[in-house]
Design an enzyme around this catalytic site. Sequence first.
Site, mmCIF file in Angstrom:
data_model
loop_
_atom_site.group_PDB
_atom_site.id
_atom_site.type_symbol
_atom_site.label_atom_id
_atom_site.label_comp_id
_atom_site.label_asym_id
_atom_site.label_seq_id
_atom_site.Cartn_x
_atom_site.Cartn_y
_atom_site.Cartn_z
ATOM 1 N N ALA A 66 5.793 4.289 -6.239
ATOM 2 C CA ALA A 66 5.790 3.718 -4.901
ATOM 3 C C ALA A 66 4.346 3.378 -4.541
ATOM 4 C CB ALA A 66 6.358 4.724 -3.929
ATOM 5 N N THR A 67 4.148 2.124 -4.226
ATOM 6 C CA THR A 67 2.778 1.674 -3.980
ATOM 7 C C THR A 67 2.826 0.240 -3.460
ATOM 8 O OG1 THR A 67 0.602 1.569 -4.995
ATOM 9 C CG2 THR A 67 2.346 0.617 -6.250
ATOM 10 N N THR A 68 1.675 -0.322 -3.132
ATOM 11 C CA THR A 68 1.612 -1.761 -2.870
ATOM 12 C C THR A 68 0.332 -2.325 -3.480
ATOM 13 O OG1 THR A 68 2.782 -1.491 -0.771
ATOM 14 C CG2 THR A 68 1.628 -3.572 -1.110
#
Lengths: 290, 255
Positions: A66-68
């Site tokens: 989970a990241t951007t």
Amino acid sequence: MNHKGDFLSLLKHADTLQVDGEQTQGISEVNVPELLPSIKKPIRDAMVLPTQDRQTHSTTLALAEATTVVAMRYKDGIIIAGDRRATAGTSVVHDRAEKVIPIDSHSVLAISGAPAMAFEIARVLKHSFQYFRRSQLQELSVEGKLRTLSRLILDNLPMALQGIGAVIPIFALYAPQTDETVNGGKIYFYDALGAHFENVDFATTGSGSVWIRGVLRYLDRWGETRLEDMDEQQATITILRLLDTASEYDAATSGYNAKAEIFPTVKTITRHGVETLTDKFLNECYAEAT
Amino acid sequence: MRDMPYRWIEAIQDRADYIEDQLKPGSPVVGLPYADGSLLLTVSKGAQKIFEVHDRIALSAIGHPADIERLRMLVTDTASVQAFQSATEDVNLHRLTHYVLAHTFKQAFESIVGEAYIIKMLLVEIGNGAPETQFTHINYDGNVKVQHESGVIGGTEEIETAMQNYLTEAKNDTPPDLDSALQLALKTWAVGRKLSQSFADAEDSNEVSEDEIDEVINTELEEGEIEAGILDNSLSGDTKFRLLNKDEITRTINR
């Protein structure tokens, strides 16, 4: 002996580096038992895990899936950024993760996925490009770089299929030989099987990307200044706002941590190479952005 | 043949004579520190002679092109694997020289039934935080000489001594800037080149005048090209090596 610039092949045969049939003593201390040992061994181990164990591992190992991360073309080349949060389930385990990794003087990998695999892929990629240049006396071509990354992602497929090690990166580079009047910045997006696609104006990946992809499209199509026409400051402000938006809706994406002064990682890739934007500059841009 | 010591020594001597004859006309190489790093310079006719080995290590050699290529690949491969397996910081010139190259040279030289390497190699490493630059000279028989102020390779020992003497006379307490280092390296190269030409004709004096140096440079540059590589501490990335381009070299030399 000559591996034609292929670093993976060199590693595979490193314990038998020879000159005229004589094994060198120097190399014998750096045995490489198999190709990419630090990737392959966990893959092999994971393949034999009982189902219930796989389930356990999938929750403990998927730290930064989970990241951007987001990249876009601007006037001088590419601007590419990533948040700093690493998570395990609902826990934040690290708030200074570096997800935007320089690979060589004109290319950068932005990672989303299991950090162990992602960092190892970035490391192998970096060594591969360097080895090609040093051994073959020329830079690896853009297509060669893309294919090297494809191979590494494909090698990682067993981990991805088990849900414990998928890596979906963005690869951005500037082709330095391009005519000075042309923007040589290029952004490539990969799927888990290693297929790559060139995204002309922008790309984003990670769990927070779903919240900003539409915004990017809107800005690029109908924004006051098109992404490609933005100068460095405009592009930086835009990318910081995008990460801020992602962090608003995605718990696994961090925004700017004012208390601890932790900024997202933002780099530019231009004709002059890769540059990391300083915290001071980001702070000034934040003042404009908010 | 090893149970017949005299014949073995004779064979080794013949081999040394043969290699030295082959090396004699080789275009010398000069290594010099400058304010921001280190410089390697030679004049070549086509084939590249100055190479990047690793982030802070560069290489040049004289000898047979096939031997240079083979040994260049050996040291490059080794450095690349060690950097990947351990860390870039663990790759250093001392290890590459003593555990990989020197014994490979010696083994080939003394295995008189096999082919010998016709090569002399000069490697340079700039310190990682350490103040000193290291020049390592490896002879075809595996002998290693480490120097810190400069390094040269030429066709014979006499040529190398004359080049070193020229550098010693021109020595300054502070490291020169890149332009001055380039000019000094080119003149030192010309000293070596002039001597390699005169030794081919007769055993002449190893004194070379400034006029002769200028003449050699003018003559040799009609066919050859100056090749210069630097390890530059001021470069921002991990890799400190780059070859100077023609414009940079021409601008400096014509100054």
